[in-house]
Design an enzyme around this catalytic site. Structure first.
Site, mmCIF file in Angstrom:
data_model
loop_
_atom_site.group_PDB
_atom_site.id
_atom_site.type_symbol
_atom_site.label_atom_id
_atom_site.label_comp_id
_atom_site.label_asym_id
_atom_site.label_seq_id
_atom_site.Cartn_x
_atom_site.Cartn_y
_atom_site.Cartn_z
ATOM 1 N N HIS A 55 0.851 -1.204 0.000
ATOM 2 C CA HIS A 55 0.000 0.000 0.000
ATOM 3 C C HIS A 55 0.875 1.238 0.000
ATOM 4 O O HIS A 55 2.083 1.158 0.124
ATOM 5 C CB HIS A 55 -0.995 -0.023 1.163
ATOM 6 C CG HIS A 55 -0.394 0.114 2.525
ATOM 7 N ND1 HIS A 55 0.422 -0.846 3.091
ATOM 8 C CD2 HIS A 55 -0.503 1.110 3.460
ATOM 9 C CE1 HIS A 55 0.773 -0.460 4.307
ATOM 10 N NE2 HIS A 55 0.240 0.729 4.547
ATOM 11 N N HIS A 57 1.391 3.937 1.893
ATOM 12 C CA HIS A 57 1.940 4.714 3.014
ATOM 13 C C HIS A 57 3.460 4.816 2.948
ATOM 14 O O HIS A 57 4.148 3.866 2.582
ATOM 15 C CB HIS A 57 1.501 4.116 4.358
ATOM 16 C CG HIS A 57 0.066 4.414 4.679
ATOM 17 N ND1 HIS A 57 -0.678 3.662 5.553
ATOM 18 C CD2 HIS A 57 -0.757 5.397 4.226
ATOM 19 C CE1 HIS A 57 -1.902 4.174 5.634
ATOM 20 N NE2 HIS A 57 -1.974 5.215 4.836
ATOM 21 N N ASP A 59 5.834 4.768 5.050
ATOM 22 C CA ASP A 59 6.694 3.824 5.777
ATOM 23 C C ASP A 59 6.787 2.472 5.052
ATOM 24 O O ASP A 59 7.522 1.590 5.484
ATOM 25 C CB ASP A 59 6.241 3.647 7.235
ATOM 26 C CG ASP A 59 4.849 3.057 7.382
ATOM 27 O OD1 ASP A 59 3.930 3.513 6.673
ATOM 28 O OD2 ASP A 59 4.674 2.140 8.215
ATOM 29 N N HIS A 60 6.073 2.337 3.937
ATOM 30 C CA HIS A 60 6.130 1.099 3.139
ATOM 31 C C HIS A 60 6.739 1.316 1.752
ATOM 32 O O HIS A 60 7.212 0.358 1.140
ATOM 33 C CB HIS A 60 4.732 0.475 3.018
ATOM 34 C CG HIS A 60 4.181 0.064 4.355
ATOM 35 N ND1 HIS A 60 4.095 -1.248 4.745
ATOM 36 C CD2 HIS A 60 3.751 0.812 5.407
ATOM 37 C CE1 HIS A 60 3.615 -1.302 5.994
ATOM 38 N NE2 HIS A 60 3.400 -0.054 6.405
ATOM 39 N N HIS A 113 -7.490 -0.664 5.528
ATOM 40 C CA HIS A 113 -6.454 0.231 6.059
ATOM 41 C C HIS A 113 -6.262 1.385 5.073
ATOM 42 O O HIS A 113 -6.289 2.559 5.443
ATOM 43 C CB HIS A 113 -5.174 -0.564 6.258
ATOM 44 C CG HIS A 113 -4.005 0.236 6.750
ATOM 45 N ND1 HIS A 113 -3.955 0.781 8.010
ATOM 46 C CD2 HIS A 113 -2.837 0.565 6.149
ATOM 47 C CE1 HIS A 113 -2.809 1.432 8.153
ATOM 48 N NE2 HIS A 113 -2.115 1.320 7.042
ATOM 49 N N ASP A 130 -0.207 -3.831 6.209
ATOM 50 C CA ASP A 130 -0.855 -3.284 7.406
ATOM 51 C C ASP A 130 -2.319 -3.707 7.483
ATOM 52 O O ASP A 130 -3.143 -3.026 8.089
ATOM 53 C CB ASP A 130 -0.770 -1.749 7.409
ATOM 54 C CG ASP A 130 0.627 -1.249 7.736
ATOM 55 O OD1 ASP A 130 1.533 -2.068 7.967
ATOM 56 O OD2 ASP A 130 0.814 -0.005 7.744
ATOM 57 N N HIS A 168 4.518 -4.679 10.660
ATOM 58 C CA HIS A 168 5.006 -4.044 11.891
ATOM 59 C C HIS A 168 5.152 -5.025 13.049
ATOM 60 O O HIS A 168 4.429 -6.021 13.118
ATOM 61 C CB HIS A 168 4.030 -2.941 12.350
ATOM 62 C CG HIS A 168 3.968 -1.761 11.438
ATOM 63 N ND1 HIS A 168 4.741 -0.639 11.631
ATOM 64 C CD2 HIS A 168 3.237 -1.527 10.321
ATOM 65 C CE1 HIS A 168 4.471 0.248 10.682
ATOM 66 N NE2 HIS A 168 3.554 -0.264 9.863
HETATM 67 FE FE FE Z 1 2.720 0.849 8.156
HETATM 68 ZN ZN ZN Z 2 0.080 1.704 6.545
#
Ligand code: FE
Ligand code: ZN
Length: 258
Positions: A55, A57, A59-60, A113, A130, A168
C-alpha cells in the site's frame, strides 16, 4: 520451504527479504519504506532483485525510488492507489512473477487500512502489509468495518500453516488488547508470554501462522461468543452481526492504551 529474512526500519517496521529458491543471495524486498537498511543488507552480500508493495503509506514505499534508480528490477504495487513510479499495478486475480528467481505471488485485494491495499500469497507465505498483524489488524484509515471484515476473511481462509509476514512489530501490545477482549483465551496468555521473551532477547515475534491468528486474533474471531459478549459489554447494546462486533472492537482498540 521459502526462506525469508528481514531488516528493520523506523520504530517498528519490518522490510521482508524473500530469498530466491534458485539463488539464496538474490532477494525480493517487501515494503521497503527506507532504502538505507536495505542497502546495508545488499552491501553484506545480497542482491536486490525485485520489490513488492502492499500500500501507498510512506513507511512502506519511501525507499522505492532510491532502491530502483540504479537497478533494473521489477517493482509491483497496488493498482488501486498511487505508489512510486516504476511499480506495475496489480489487483486481485493477478500474479507478481519473478521467473528468474523462481518466485511468484498471487494478489488479494484487501481494502480497509487504505482503499487499494493488496496482499501477496505464495510458497506457503502471506505478506499482509498493514491489513493483518499478529493478534491485530490495521487501523481503518480509508475503509469501512464491512470492507475490512471481508478483507480479513479472505486472509483467514488461507491454510493453517500459512506463515504470516506483517508490516510491523505490534504483537505484544496487540496481545494486551486481545486479552482485554478475551481474558480467558489461554493461547493468547501463552503467546504473550512467549512474545515478551522474544522481545527481551531482541528477536522478532513474526512470522506468525494463520492457525495461531485464528486462535488469538480478536479481529478474526468476531463470530465467537466470547468476542461478541465483550463487544456488547463495551458498546452497552446488543450487536446484530460480526461486522458490528468488528466495528466496536476496532474502535475500542483505537483508544486502548493497555
Ligand atoms: Fe505501516
Ligand atoms: Zn500503513
Amino acid at each position: 520451504m521459502l526462506k525469508v529474512s528481514h531488516v528493520r526500519a523506523f520504530a517498528d517496521n519490518y522490510i521482508w527479504l524473500i530469498h530466491s529458491p534458485l539463488d539464496d543471495r538474490r532477494v525480493v524486498a517487501v515494503d521497503p519504506g527506507d532504502a538505507q537498511p536495505v542497502e546495508e543488507a545488499m552491501a553484506n552480500g545480497l542482491e536486490l532483485a525485485g520489490i513488492l508493495l502492499t500500500h501507498r503509506h510512506a513507511d512502506h514505499v519511501g525507499g522505492v525510488a532510491a532502491l530502483s534508480r540504479e537497478r533494473r528490477i521489477p517493482v509491483f504495487g497496488p493498482a488501486g492507489e498511487k505508489v512510486p513510479e516504476p511499480a506495475q499495478p496489480l489487483r486481485e486475480g493477478d500474479t507478481a512473477r519473478f521467473p528468474e528467481l523462481g518466485l511468484e505471488f498471487k494478489v488479494l485485494d484487501v481494502p480497509g487500512h487504505t482503499k487499494g491495499h493488496i496482499a501477496y500469497v505464495g510458497h506457503g507465505a502471506l505478506f499482509s502489509g498493514d491489513t493483518l498483524f499478529s493478534a491485530g489488524c490495521g487501523r481503518l484509515f480509508e475503509g469501512t468495518p464491512e470492507q475490512m471484515t471481508r478483507s480479513l476473511a479472505k486472509l483467514a481462509a488461507l491454510p493453517d500453516d500459512t506463515k504470516v509476514y506483517c508490516g510491523h512489530e505490534y504483537t505484544v501490545s496487540n496481545l494486551k488488547f486481545a486479552l482485554a477482549v478475551e481474558p480467558e483465551n489461554e493461547q493468547s496468555v501463552e503467546y504473550l508470554e512467549e512474545c515478551r521473551e522474544r522481545r527481551t532477547r531482541g528477536e522478532a515475534t513474526v512470522p506468525s501462522t494463520m492457525r495461531r491468528e485464528r486462535n488469538v486474533n480478536p479481529f478474526l474471531r468476531c463470530d465467537r461468543q466470547s468476542v461478541k459478549q465483550a463487544a456488547e459489554a463495551k458498546a452497552g447494546r446488543r450487536l446484530q452481526n460480526h461486522i458490528e462486533v468488528f466495528a466496536v472492537i476496532r474502535e475500542w482498540k483505537d483508544g486502548f492504551t493497555g
